[in-house]
Structures are given as structure tokens and as C-alpha cells.
Design a protein around this motif. Structure first.
Motif, short mmCIF file in Angstrom:
data_model
loop_
_atom_site.label_atom_id
_atom_site.label_comp_id
_atom_site.label_asym_id
_atom_site.label_seq_id
_atom_site.Cartn_x
_atom_site.Cartn_y
_atom_site.Cartn_z
N MET A 87 34.04 8.49 46.55
CA MET A 87 32.95 8.22 46.00
C MET A 87 32.42 8.53 47.29
N GLY A 88 32.08 9.08 48.81
CA GLY A 88 31.26 8.65 49.46
C GLY A 88 30.52 10.58 49.73
N ILE A 89 32.12 11.23 49.81
CA ILE A 89 32.13 12.53 48.74
C ILE A 89 31.23 12.90 48.20
N GLU A 90 31.16 12.61 47.07
CA GLU A 90 30.73 11.96 45.64
C GLU A 90 29.46 12.43 46.43
N ALA B 213 42.57 25.70 51.93
CA ALA B 213 42.12 26.78 51.61
C ALA B 213 43.40 26.72 49.74
N ILE B 214 44.08 26.13 49.57
CA ILE B 214 45.71 26.08 49.38
C ILE B 214 44.13 26.09 47.03
N VAL B 215 43.57 24.55 47.76
CA VAL B 215 43.19 24.50 46.52
C VAL B 215 42.16 25.21 46.19
N LYS B 216 41.52 25.92 47.15
CA LYS B 216 40.38 26.71 46.45
C LYS B 216 41.08 28.20 45.81
N ILE C 21 40.00 18.11 51.54
CA ILE C 21 40.56 18.45 50.46
C ILE C 21 40.56 17.37 49.60
N MET C 22 40.00 16.42 49.95
CA MET C 22 39.30 15.80 49.09
C MET C 22 37.88 16.49 48.49
N LYS C 23 37.10 16.70 48.95
CA LYS C 23 36.02 17.64 48.74
C LYS C 23 36.64 19.17 47.99
N GLU D 167 35.06 19.64 44.72
CA GLU D 167 34.50 20.89 44.15
C GLU D 167 34.66 21.92 43.05
N GLU D 168 36.14 21.63 42.89
CA GLU D 168 37.04 22.09 41.86
C GLU D 168 37.47 21.45 40.64
N GLN D 169 37.02 20.47 40.55
CA GLN D 169 36.20 19.92 39.08
C GLN D 169 34.65 20.00 39.16
#
Length: 401
Positions: free
Chosen positions: A394-397, A294-297, A334-336, A340-342
Motif C-alpha cells: 500500500m505504501g509503495i502504491e 533485476a530478475i523481475v524486470k 522487489i515489491m515495487k 510496476e510490472e502489473q
């Protein structure tokens, strides 16, 4: 586009060389001019010397960690005009040299706190440990800070008193030296251990905050941002504040960079991309009320640098560090969120789509026992962490695409 793989390097004295980093697939180096005294200007000549070394090995100087914020800036004392002028000049000089990201913190006196630098895991690896009752024993019964017992939960104080009574004088001295000197020595701490009575000097630094509560420290941070963010904008540099470690008050000192609310408040004080955040999962997760995805978002557009690591949480507010993707912090969402932010930045056409990420700290293992390293910064343990993070990424990407 993947997150930029970076590594904290402590200069020519580091047992891990730049050639090692290149072989490990590191893209960006995170370092600082540790030989420049706190509060002094970083000269262009010295900046370029390090930058050229890094680039000669096919990498870039990705992030400055850290450009230290002097205690006189945090307390806003009589020396503030000189110190802020020097800080502004250092930002300008870094910008002239093409260094565009500066990590800093606003933690009073202590940069980070652990009570055991050699905690042994079941598999024989070593990590760093924060034992809350032990820290209170240090504060109240070894350092003997006036009023310390009233600053902590009483059940923790009772345990701390028993712990202190069971410790030998040698154990007490080692604990104090580790907290005050060893953990701070390689990150430009206020005390280097050469003082004849380092505990007395430490108490004197703490005493400079006797009239500074969280609200006043926030005001000092607001004034600091007003003085440095416009300079950073002009220099093409992004500033990113590091969260408190741990994210709760210690030693009677205020903490103001510990929660999502704190980070949002900081971003609101100066509405500029140059006023950003270092997103540290290790520090923020210790406050278990923090929702890290949530902080990232919430402040994703202001995240300019990321520290990824994990913790295992124990009773009484204790915790120890662990493998980078194994622990009580779920790094998948978190990584996801970071990826997504990138992607969002790319879609917006932003020029600063690069998000440097480094494996923060690591388990001491294997050949690490044969090498010298700063506390928390072994080679093999961090390399394992980097590999784990890259695999997760890599897996998430691939899933997202």
C-alpha cells in the motif's frame, strides 16, 4: 490494482479453515489435490469439489500448487509417455474448471531442504533453518551416499565430519527422518515414511540420476515444456516453475532453476505466456549473486505467481527464515518492481494483470504453538507476514501514484 492476496491451504485437514481465510481478507486460495497419487489424472469431479468449496466462501481457487511432476518425467524414463499424457489431461481438466494457473517444480527427488524445523529466534518464535555442515553430515556420514564428500567444499566437509561424530544415533535418525520424510510428506514427496528402510529407498531414488547432469536435466525440462505448454495454451492455463530450494546442488543432484540465467533460459525454450515462472524471494535470495529486482524486470511478463518471504544469511552457506519484511532481503525494490510490472500489463491491455502473491512460510508464534500445522505454515506467523506485505504494498502504491 493491488496484487492478489492468496494463502496456501492444504485442504479439509488443514487446521486453518476456508472461513478463517475469508475473515483474514484472503482473495485467492492456493491448493492442490493432495489425495491424488503422483502421476495420476486429476478428475474434473475432484477439481470441482474443491473449487466449489472455495467459492462457497467467497474466494477463488487462484493457483494450483502443485501439480506434481513425477520423477519419471524428470528422468524421462520408460514411463514418460503415460505420465506426460496424464499430466496433459490434468491441465486440460483444470482449464475446463476455470483454474488458470499451475505452479510446479523440476527439483530432483527433494522438493525443498531444511535441517532444523524448529529453530528458535531470540524472541521465542520458531522458524526453519538450513545448516550447510549439518546437511553435509547427513549426506556423507548418515545417509553415506557414495562420493558425497567430493560434492561439497572441503572446509564444510571437515566441519560436517566433526558434527556427525558428535551426534547420537537418535539425533542422526531424527535428522534423516526430517529431511527425507517430514519436510516432503505434505507436498507429495517420493517417500512417505512407511517404507521399512526409507534411507535405502531414498538412495535408490538418488541413484536414478547417476547419469543425469545439469545439461541432461535441462534437456528433459525442454522436452517437458514442449509437451505441456501447447496444451496449457489451448486450455487457457499458465504454467509457472518454482525455483530450486536451496538454489545450489545437493545430494549430487543437478539444479537448473537457481539463477536469472536459468529462468531466462526456461522462458526462451517455449516463447509463450503459458510458459512462466513462480517468483520466490525465499528460494532465489539464498543464491546471493541473484539480483531479485533485476530478475523481475528481466522476466516480469512471465511471472504468474509470487512467493514473498525473507531470510537471514549466516556463514558457511547457512540461513534461517525470518519475518516477511525483516531480514537480509530488501523487499521494497522487489515489491515495487512487481507493482510496476502489473501497471505495465494494464497499460498493454493484457487480460492477465492479476499477480497472485502469498506469504510464504512464517514464524511460529503465539497461538501457533497450540495448533497443528505443516512445517513452515503456521497461522499467526503467516497472517503477520500477510499484513506486513499488504502494508508495504500500500505504501509503495501510494508513492507511485
Amino acid at each position: 490494482m493491488a496484487l492478489e492476496k492468496t494463502w496456501r491451504w492444504f485442504g479439509e485437514k488443514d487446521s486453518v479453515t476456508l472461513a478463517d481465510l475469508r475473515q483474514m481478507g484472503v482473495e485467492g486460495v492456493v491448493t492442490a489435490l493432495h489425495h491424488i497419487p503422483n502421476g495420476e489424472v486429476w478428475p474434473v469431479k475432484e477439481i470441482l469439489k474443491v473449487k466449489d468449496q472455495i467459492e462457497a466462501h467467497g474466494m477463488r481457487w487462484s493457483v494450483v500448487e502443485s501439480l506434481p511432476v513425477s520423477e519419471g518425467i524428470k528422468t524421462h524414463n520408460h514411463d514418460y509417455p503415460r505420465l506426460i499424457k496424464n499430466y496433459q489431461e490434468s491441465i486440460r481438466n483444470l482449464g475446463k474448471c476455470g483454474i488458470d494457473c499451475i505452479c510446479y517444480n523440476f527439483m530432483p527427488v527433494l522438493d525443498w531442504v531444511r535441517t532444523d524445523l524448529h529453530y528458535t529466534l531470540d524472541d521465542g518464535g520458531e522458524v526453519m533453518f538450513f545448516d550447510f555442515p549439518t546437511f553435509v553430515a547427513f549426506d556423507a556420514y548418515i545417509l553415506k551416499r557414495q562420493g558425497a564428500e567430493a560434492d561439497y567444499p572441503q572446509d564444510i566437509v571437515i566441519k560436517a565430519k566433526k558434527l556427525a561424530a558428535s551426534m547420537s544415533e537418535e539425533q542422526k535418525e531424527l535428522l534423516a527422518y526430517n529431511i527425507i520424510v517430514v519436510t516432503q510428506g505434505f507436498i507429495d514427496g517420493v517417500i512417505d515414511g512407511s517404507a521399512p528402510d526409507y534411507k535405502k529407498l531414498f538412495l535408490e531414488f538418488i541413484d536414478t540420476y547417476k547419469d543425469i547432469d545439469a545439461n541432461r536435466l535441462r534437456e528433459h525440462l525442454r522436452l517437458f515444456l514442449g509437451d505441456v505448454v501447447p496444451v496449457a495454451e489451448q486450455a487457457g492455463v499458465k504454467l509457472c516453475i518454482h525455483p530450486d530450494d536451496p538454489p545450489f546442488p545437493v545430494l549430487g543432484l543437478p539444479r537448473i532453476v537457481s539463477t536469472q540465467e536459468d529462468l531466462e533460459w526456461i522462458c526462451q525454450q517455449y516463447d509463450s505466456i503459458a510458459n512462466g515462472v513462480t517468483f520466490c524471494t525465499g528460494s532465489l535470495s539464498v543464491n546471493q549473486s541473484n539480483d531479485l529486482p533485476a530478475i523481475v524486470k528481466s522476466i516480469g511478463d512471465r511471472i504468474h505467481f509470487t512467493h514473498l518471504r525473507n531470510n537471514v544469511f549466516l556463514p558457511d552457506g547457512c540461513f534461517h527464515e525470518s519475518g516477511h519484511i525483516y531480514g537480509d532481503v530488501d523487499l521494497f525494490p522487489i515489491m515495487k518492481a512487481l507493482l510496476e510490472e502489473q501497471k505495465r500489463r494494464i497499460a498493454e491491455g493484457r487480460s492477465d494483470v492479476r499477480i497472485p502473491v502469498r506469504p510464504d512460510h512464517g514464524i511460529k508464534m503465539l497461538d501457533d504453538y497450540d495448533k497443528s500445522a505443516n512445517p513452515g505454515y503456521p497461522l499467526i506467523g503467516r497472517l503477520k507476514g500477510l499484513a506486513e506485505l499488504c502494508g508495504l504494498e500500500m505504501g509503495i502504491e501510494k508513492m507511485m501514484n
